[in-house]
Design an enzyme around this catalytic site. Structure first.
Site, PDB file in Angstrom:
ATOM      1  N   GLU A  32       0.870  -1.094   0.039  1.00  0.00           N
ATOM      2  CA  GLU A  32      -0.047   0.078   0.090  1.00  0.00           C
ATOM      3  C   GLU A  32       0.870   1.367   0.058  1.00  0.00           C
ATOM      4  OE1 GLU A  32      -3.834  -0.767   2.335  1.00  0.00           O
ATOM      5  OE2 GLU A  32      -3.327   1.281   3.110  1.00  0.00           O
ATOM      6  N   HIS A  73       7.057 -26.138   0.674  1.00  0.00           N
ATOM      7  CA  HIS A  73       6.566 -27.107  -0.158  1.00  0.00           C
ATOM      8  C   HIS A  73       5.212 -26.772  -0.646  1.00  0.00           C
ATOM      9  CE1 HIS A  73       8.803 -30.348   2.122  1.00  0.00           C
ATOM     10  NE2 HIS A  73       8.777 -29.556   3.080  1.00  0.00           N
ATOM     11  N   LYS A  80     -13.134   3.022  -1.295  1.00  0.00           N
ATOM     12  CA  LYS A  80     -13.977   3.224  -0.147  1.00  0.00           C
ATOM     13  C   LYS A  80     -15.137   4.227  -0.517  1.00  0.00           C
ATOM     14  CE  LYS A  80     -10.777   3.163   3.751  1.00  0.00           C
ATOM     15  NZ  LYS A  80     -10.033   3.695   4.804  1.00  0.00           N
TER      16      LYS A  80
HETATM   17  O1  PA5 Z   1      -2.895   1.748   6.035  1.00  0.00           O
HETATM   18  C1  PA5 Z   1      -3.976   2.334   5.705  1.00  0.00           C
HETATM   19  O2  PA5 Z   1      -4.110   3.465   5.564  1.00  0.00           O
HETATM   20  C2  PA5 Z   1      -5.040   1.591   5.352  1.00  0.00           C
HETATM   21  O3  PA5 Z   1      -4.895   0.386   5.099  1.00  0.00           O
HETATM   22  C3  PA5 Z   1      -6.106   1.642   6.530  1.00  0.00           C
HETATM   23  O4  PA5 Z   1      -5.588   1.111   7.848  1.00  0.00           O
HETATM   24  C4  PA5 Z   1      -7.346   0.929   6.079  1.00  0.00           C
HETATM   25  O5  PA5 Z   1      -8.075   1.373   5.245  1.00  0.00           O
HETATM   26  C5  PA5 Z   1      -8.422   1.145   7.288  1.00  0.00           C
HETATM   27  O6  PA5 Z   1      -8.823   2.537   7.469  1.00  0.00           O
HETATM   28  P1  PA5 Z   1      -9.089   3.077   8.964  1.00  0.00           P
HETATM   29  O7  PA5 Z   1      -8.308   2.872   9.893  1.00  0.00           O
HETATM   30  O8  PA5 Z   1      -9.367   4.664   8.615  1.00  0.00           O
HETATM   31  O9  PA5 Z   1     -10.541   2.576   9.046  1.00  0.00           O
END
Ligand code: PA5
Length: 448
Positions: A293, A322, A436
């Site tokens: 990410e 494996h 989202k």
């Molecule tokens: O790393 C990130 O920003 C995302 O993976 C968020 O953690 C995830 O989308 C959840 O978002 P939030 O903590 O706002 O609910």
């Protein structure tokens, strides 16, 4: 406490002479690192890289410990609601620092600490099964969302709030919740304010996937009896080490630079993490999200479309020998493998002798299971090397709070450096945000 990085097997002259990074490029990387370090420092001074401050937060630790003391022993289960960076850290902490199958242990062997269930997905079968299994009267719920607006987490909250209220009553339900969210914004912060529900803050400058060492991870850790001081002390060691201005003296920076160089010059687009420890299986999943990410981006820092990013893969040794290792050894030359070796398990669990055992069994007798695991790691690394496959090894002495804090911070720092090498912003996630928004639209949320 040490964390050792061995990067020898990334280089052509140590592999098959054909594949791998050209050893001459180390000097060039080392020279360019001065600019990378300067850019990180500059951005840090201007509010980015806030996660680097997390090794030192005595007030937050005191507040969490104090709050957790008041909750301890009152609850039998801890139910965490969160997704992505709001869930993966807590899971990594639990599986590393608590014995395997923690939830199956009877309460007295858990020494009074609660079980942990993390609901990430909104698969109704999983959620319903958790509610059927847990006792609402004895469940403390930690709702974690940095934004306070993620559909999965808020849907879980509504279902779980109703489930608790139906058993303990509307008035008492509030005491079963603690919210971890943005200091000012979002639906969870509003709930905390309006209903007086206990809450903790995710510091404004720290994004979800960099938040395991904030209240996001520290509250579950405290409630499960982990040593927050040691966790953060380990993290601070990694931060101190990353002050080094030389690539040779800065292992997190070196790991990131070599991953980038392997992709840039050897088309190694796949970055596998392979701890030889079941306790680090969830840690590898935490890494997978952090690396994916943070670095998978359409735009570079200059706003140009460039579609960058490595593909991280989470595995565990020896199990995945494996499963996927065949591909790693003989498939396309598009991968790096990072092993994590835990030194202190080598001597554990002797394999007993059996009289009259055949040679297929007798060679194992008198050895330890840890020795076998370690032999498998070394054999896999050598098999990869012999076939011209790049690998690095991170070695830690043991898995405890201090070493885990250091490992977590090591990978966060490396990701921060990688953002500079890849020339992308490692702290945003526009692709996730797009998903989202489209979910809000599909579900008819007002304003979308
Ligand atoms: O790393 C990130 O920003 C995302 O993976 C968020 O953690 C995830 O989308 C959840 O978002 P939030 O903590 O706002 O609910």
């Amino acid at each position: 406490m040490t964390l050792r990085l061995d990067d020898t097997l990334m280089f052509r002259d140590k592999l098959d002479g054909v594949h791998g990074i050209n050893p001459a490029s180390v000097a060039e990387l080392a020279e360019r690192f001065a600019d990378v370090q300067a850019e990180v420092r500059h951005r840090r001074e201007h509010g980015e890289y806030s996660f680097l401050k997390l090794g030192h937060q005595p007030d937050v630790v005191d507040a969490i410990e104090h709050w957790a003391d008041g909750k301890r022993r009152r609850f039998y289960h801890l139910l965490v609601l969160g997704i992505g960076g709001s869930a993966l850290g807590a899971k990594a902490l639990l599986s590393a620092l608590r014995p395997p199958a923690w939830n199956e242990w009877p309460a007295e062997r858990r020494d009074g600490w609660p079980t942990l269930t993390v609901l990430e997905n909104v698969d109704p079968v999983t959620v319903q099964e958790a509610l059927d299994r847990l006792d609402p009267r004895r469940t403390l719920v930690n709702v974690i969302s940095k934004s306070g607006g993620t559909a999965e987490t808020l849907a879980q909250y509504l279902v779980v709030r109703d489930w608790i209220e139906r058993t303990v009553g509307v008035g008492a339900a509030r005491d079963h919740f603690v919210l971890t969210t943005d200091p000012a914004k979002g639906a969870l912060r509003a709930l905390a304010r309006e209903e007086g529900i206990d809450s903790f803050e995710v510091p404004a400058g720290v994004g979800g996937r960099f938040s395991v060492l904030t209240a996001v991870g520290l509250i579950p850790a405290a409630l499960l009896g982990m040593d927050l001081g040691e966790l953060l002390a380990g993290a601070q060691e990694a931060v101190s080490e990353a002050e080094s201005n030389t690539l040779a003296g800065n292992p997190a920076a070196r790991w990131a630079a070599l991953q980038w160089q392997a992709q840039a010059t050897r088309a190694a687009n796949v970055h596998v993490l392979m701890p030889y420890s079941d306790r680090l299986r969830e840690f590898a999943e935490w890494y997978r999200q952090l690396w994916a990410e943070s670095l998978g981006k359409r735009l570079d820092r200059g706003g140009r479309e460039s579609f960058r990013g490595p593909t991280p893969v989470a595995t565990v040794g020896a199990t995945d020998q494996h499963s996927q290792v065949q591909l790693f050894i003989e498939g396309p030359f598009d991968k790096t493998i990072t092993f994590i070796r835990v030194a202190d398990t080598v001597g554990m669990l002797e394999i007993p002798a059996r009289p009259g055992a055949s040679p297929e069994l007798s060679y194992l007798q008198g050895k330890t299971m840890g020795q076998l695991l370690d032999a498998e790691f070394k054999a896999t690394r050598e098999a990869l090397r012999s076939q011209g496959r790049m690998s690095m090894t991170l070695e830690i002495d043991t898995i405890d709070a201090r070493h885990l804090g250091r490992l977590l911070m090591f990978f966060q720092i490396a990701t921060g450096y990688a953002g500079v090498w890849y020339d992308v912003n490692p702290f945003d996630q526009p692709g996730v945000e797009l998903g989202k928004v489209l979910t809000f639209k599909a579900m008819g949320r007002a304003g979308y």
